[in-house]
Structure formats: structure tokens, C-alpha cells
Design a protein around this motif. Structure first.
Motif, PDB file in Angstrom:
ATOM      1  N   GLY A  87       0.811  -1.221   0.000  1.00 20.57           N
ATOM      2  CA  GLY A  87       0.000   0.000   0.000  1.00 20.57           C
ATOM      3  C   GLY A  87       0.839   1.264   0.000  1.00 20.57           C
ATOM      4  O   GLY A  87       2.053   1.238  -0.224  1.00 20.57           O
ATOM      5  N   ILE A  88       0.161   2.366   0.300  1.00 22.33           N
ATOM      6  CA  ILE A  88       0.766   3.699   0.166  1.00 22.33           C
ATOM      7  C   ILE A  88       1.869   3.926   1.200  1.00 22.33           C
ATOM      8  O   ILE A  88       2.957   4.396   0.870  1.00 22.33           O
ATOM      9  N   TYR A  89       1.602   3.598   2.448  1.00 26.10           N
ATOM     10  CA  TYR A  89       2.607   3.895   3.475  1.00 26.10           C
ATOM     11  C   TYR A  89       3.838   3.003   3.304  1.00 26.10           C
ATOM     12  O   TYR A  89       4.977   3.459   3.475  1.00 26.10           O
ATOM     13  N   GLU A  90       3.615   1.760   2.923  1.00 23.24           N
ATOM     14  CA  GLU A  90       4.756   0.858   2.683  1.00 23.24           C
ATOM     15  C   GLU A  90       5.611   1.416   1.537  1.00 23.24           C
ATOM     16  O   GLU A  90       6.835   1.426   1.604  1.00 23.24           O
ATOM     17  N   MET A  91       4.940   1.881   0.503  1.00 24.16           N
ATOM     18  CA  MET A  91       5.688   2.410  -0.648  1.00 24.16           C
ATOM     19  C   MET A  91       6.385   3.718  -0.284  1.00 24.16           C
ATOM     20  O   MET A  91       7.496   3.981  -0.756  1.00 24.16           O
ATOM     21  N   TYR A  92       5.763   4.513   0.578  1.00 19.47           N
ATOM     22  CA  TYR A  92       6.400   5.758   1.019  1.00 19.47           C
ATOM     23  C   TYR A  92       7.729   5.456   1.736  1.00 19.47           C
ATOM     24  O   TYR A  92       8.753   6.101   1.492  1.00 19.47           O
ATOM     25  N   LYS A  93       7.706   4.427   2.565  1.00 20.56           N
ATOM     26  CA  LYS A  93       8.953   4.040   3.263  1.00 20.56           C
ATOM     27  C   LYS A  93      10.000   3.561   2.251  1.00 20.56           C
ATOM     28  O   LYS A  93      11.188   3.868   2.380  1.00 20.56           O
ATOM     29  N   LEU A 132      -3.646   6.476  -9.467  1.00 18.86           N
ATOM     30  CA  LEU A 132      -3.621   7.785  -8.778  1.00 18.86           C
ATOM     31  C   LEU A 132      -2.803   7.724  -7.490  1.00 18.86           C
ATOM     32  O   LEU A 132      -2.124   8.695  -7.141  1.00 18.86           O
ATOM     33  N   ALA A 133      -2.849   6.582  -6.793  1.00 22.67           N
ATOM     34  CA  ALA A 133      -2.042   6.442  -5.579  1.00 22.67           C
ATOM     35  C   ALA A 133      -0.561   6.598  -5.939  1.00 22.67           C
ATOM     36  O   ALA A 133       0.223   7.187  -5.180  1.00 22.67           O
ATOM     37  N   THR A 134      -0.183   6.103  -7.105  1.00 22.92           N
ATOM     38  CA  THR A 134       1.207   6.241  -7.566  1.00 22.92           C
ATOM     39  C   THR A 134       1.571   7.711  -7.759  1.00 22.92           C
ATOM     40  O   THR A 134       2.659   8.152  -7.371  1.00 22.92           O
ATOM     41  N   LEU A 135       0.653   8.482  -8.338  1.00 24.17           N
ATOM     42  CA  LEU A 135       0.931   9.915  -8.538  1.00 24.17           C
ATOM     43  C   LEU A 135       1.061  10.635  -7.186  1.00 24.17           C
ATOM     44  O   LEU A 135       1.927  11.505  -7.023  1.00 24.17           O
TER      45      LEU A 135
END
Ligand SMILES: [Mg+2]
Length: 362
Positions: free
Chosen positions: A272-278, A302-305
């Protein structure tokens, strides 16, 4: 704000790739199965997410309904990183990769969308500092195996505004056709783990002559970082990998073993988003550029953007260059001067019109 319900809606979207008939997992490939996650909150806010689907859609749907949703109903949405940790810890015995992580990823994206809508802020603002609102886009072509079609598709991509192209070809004549069709713009090559070390190194001169921006997933298995590291050192072509890796730990292993020049986390698979942010933060600390895998058309795109907005380094956004019968966000079918713009709305930035998409529900 509390989570009231979590529902999985699967769409079977007809698509046209413009090539010859393709058999995919035993059937002619004519539709793409998308798992959409719809979260409703006690405040009447709806959040949308997307989990990896295709031929795994049914397993992922059941994993969300039976494994993920029961852990979240009636929970407060405010601290998503903590919810993500609870999900990962509770479900790790079912695998830190594949179906379980796809299920977690899709739901987690929907949580961020709902939270952003509640706070009337785009997701990137909930996470950190915006560094970009425009991104270079690239056209990611289907695998055609036919030089004539590849050249045509490159030209079409250029007409649609793309100024970088990725091929999914393995034969030299097809790769050359892509080089010819795309001219002087950046060219990437993704072979989806088709080769081994010996086969890749045997193509060293050819691959170098193609002046590739990157070579993606050259070998099987994709997590053989030791061999990727050897290729990174010997091949003279930048290596990209990561769309089949999950969690920040796999990416740390990739980076620590010096396996890659470019990391390619996929938000609907990685956690997900937080995992990818890390993952983005870890990569940037190690001077590894992130080139997200985003061959998706719904909330995962859109989450990727939203995540790309937080990157300090240069990136490219992938657009799977197919005609799907109904676009979620029609503004991203073409790239104006090779660029995509970050949407400005709350949550993911744009809400698709579910009424027009619901006819594809299965
Ligand atoms: Mg790929």
C-alpha cells in the motif's frame, strides 16, 4: 472516523491491445480484471482502493473479505500506518508476498482516500512535503512479438504525447523495431524475467547498443538479487526491478546487495501507500531512483501519482498503453508534452464515476 464497511467490487474490463490473439493463463486475453475496494465510514465518506487482480482476482477478493476486512471493521481510521502494521503482523503467516499483500495493499489505499476526503487534503499532504506536481510519463507497450506492430505502437505513443517508451519484447528484431519506432527518446526494455544470467550477458553488446534507459527484470527468479548485482556490475546497462517485490524489507535487500539502479515498487502489491512511502525514502537515502510500476488504470494509478509527488528525485510514471473500453480517469490516456499533472482533489485526487463503470461489474 470509523470504518463501517469494506466491499470488493470486481470489474472485467474489455481491452484492445492492437496485436495478434494472445493466450494468457489458458484463455484468449480480452479483458482485464480489476479489484476495487470500497470503504464506507461512519461519517458517510467513501474511500476507494485497488488491489492487484487479473487471474488472481477471486483469491484476492476472498482474502480481503475473509482476512483483512474483519480486522478493520469499527476501527478508527486516523492512524493508517498503525493499521497497516496490525494487518501485516496479524496476517504475516499467510505470506508477506502475493495474494495476502495484494489484499492489504488495496484496502490500505482506500483508507488513505477516505482519510484525505475527511480532512479535505490530497494524500501526499497527509504524508509529507510535495516536491513535484508534474511527472514525465512513459508509454508501456504490450508484448507484440511483431516488429511492424511495435513500430506502429511506438509512433502512436509519440502522437499521444509520450516522450519515453517501454517495450515488453524479448527478440532482438522486436527490440530493434522499438528503437526505430521511438527515435531518440528514452527507451526502456522489460523482459519480465525471461532470461537467466548467461542469456542476459550473451546479449551485452546488443543491449548496450540499444542505449536503454533501463533493462527491467532480466532474470528469473526476480528476487535473485545476487545475480542481478552481478549483472548490474558487468552488463553496462542500468537494471530495474521491484514490481514483484513486497514490503520495504525486500527493497532493502535489493539495495543492500547493489542489485539495481532503479527500484520499481508497485503500490497495489507492495503493501500500500505507506509501505511504498517508506520504500521511496529508503531508496532516496541510498541514491536509488524510484520508477514506480503502475500498469493500472484505477485508484492504484492515482495512488502512484500521490507518492510520486513526494519524491525528490526524477521519476517516470508508467501508463500501460492499451485501449480499455472505459477509462477511470480519461485525462491520463494521453500525455501532454510527455507529462502528467498531479490531480488537486482530496484523497486520491479524482473520484471516478462508478455509475459508468458499474456495467463491467462481475
Ligand atoms: Mg515490468
Amino acid at each position: 472516523m470509523k470504518i463501517k464497511s469494506i466491499k470488493v467490487i470486481t470489474l472485467s474490463m474489455p481491452f484492445n491491445h492492437g496485436g495478434k490473439k494472445v493466450i494468457f493463463h489458458g484463455k484468449e486475453w480480452k479483458s482485464l480484471e480489476f479489484n476495487l475496494i470500497k470503504i464506507e465510514t461512519n461519517k458517510g465518506i467513501t474511500g476507494w482502493g485497488e488491489a492487484f487482480g487479473y487471474t488472481s482476482w477471486k483469491s484476492v477478493k476472498v482474502a480481503i473479505e475473509e482476512m483483512v476486512a474483519p480486522l478493520l471493521i469499527d476501527k478508527d481510521i486516523e492512524n493508517i500506518p498503525n493499521l497497516l502494521l496490525v494487518l501485516q503482523k496479524s496476517l504475516h503467516l499467510f505470506g508477506r508476498y502475493g495474494v495476502t499483500m495484494f489484499a492489504i495493499s488495496g484496502v490500505e489505499i482506500a483508507l488513505w482516500d477516505a482519510l484525505g476526503k475527511e480532512k479535505n487534503k490530497p494524500i501526499h499532504e497527509l504524508l509529507g512535503k510535495k516536491n513535484k506536481e508534474e511527472f514525465k510519463a512513459y508509454s508501456s507497450l504490450f508484448r507484440y512479438g511483431d516488429p511492424k506492430i511495435i513500430e506502429e505502437k511506438c509512433k502512436q505513443s509519440l502522437d499521444d504525447g509520450y516522450q519515453a517508451i517501454k517495450l515488453h519484447e524479448v527478440e532482438e528484431k522486436c527490440i530493434e523495431a522499438g528503437g526505430k519506432g521511438s527515435g531518440n527518446i528514452p527507451l526502456m526494455l522489460d523482459v519480465n524475467c525471461a532470461w537467466n544470467y548467461e542469456e542476459t550477458i550473451a546479449k551485452k553488446d546488443f543491449l548496450q547498443n540499444m542505449k536503454l534507459k533501463w533493462l527491467e527484470e532480466p532474470i528469473y527468479p526476480p528476487e535473485d538479487y545476487q545475480t542481478l548485482a552481478k549483472l548490474s556490475e558487468e552488463l553496462g546497462v542500468p537494471i530495474a526491478c521491484g514490481e514483484n517485490a513486497c514490503t520495504e524489507f525486500e527493497f532493502k535487500a535489493m539495495i543492500n546487495q547493489k542489485a539495481i539502479s532503479y527500484a520499481q515498487p508497485s503500490v497495489i502489491k507492495v503493501g500500500g501507500i505507506y509501505e511504498m512511502y517508506k520504500i521511496i525514502q529508503n531508496c532516496e537515502m541510498s541514491n536509488i531512483q524510484v520508477m514506480p510500476h503502475s500498469a493500472y488504470f484505477g485508484p492504484g494509478f492515482l495512488a502512484t501519482l500521490q507518492l510520486a509527488a513526494l519524491m525528490t528525485e526524477d521519476t517516470y510514471i508508467e501508463r500501460f498503453y492499451l485501449d480499455i473500453e472505459k477509462e477511470f480517469y480519461p485525462g491520463f490516456k494521453k500525455a501532454l508534452n510527455g507529462m502528467y499533472k498531479l490531480p488537486t482533489g482530496p484523497g486520491l485526487g479524482i473520484d471516478f464515476d462508478y455509475k459508468t463503470l458499474s456495467k463491467y461489474e462481475i
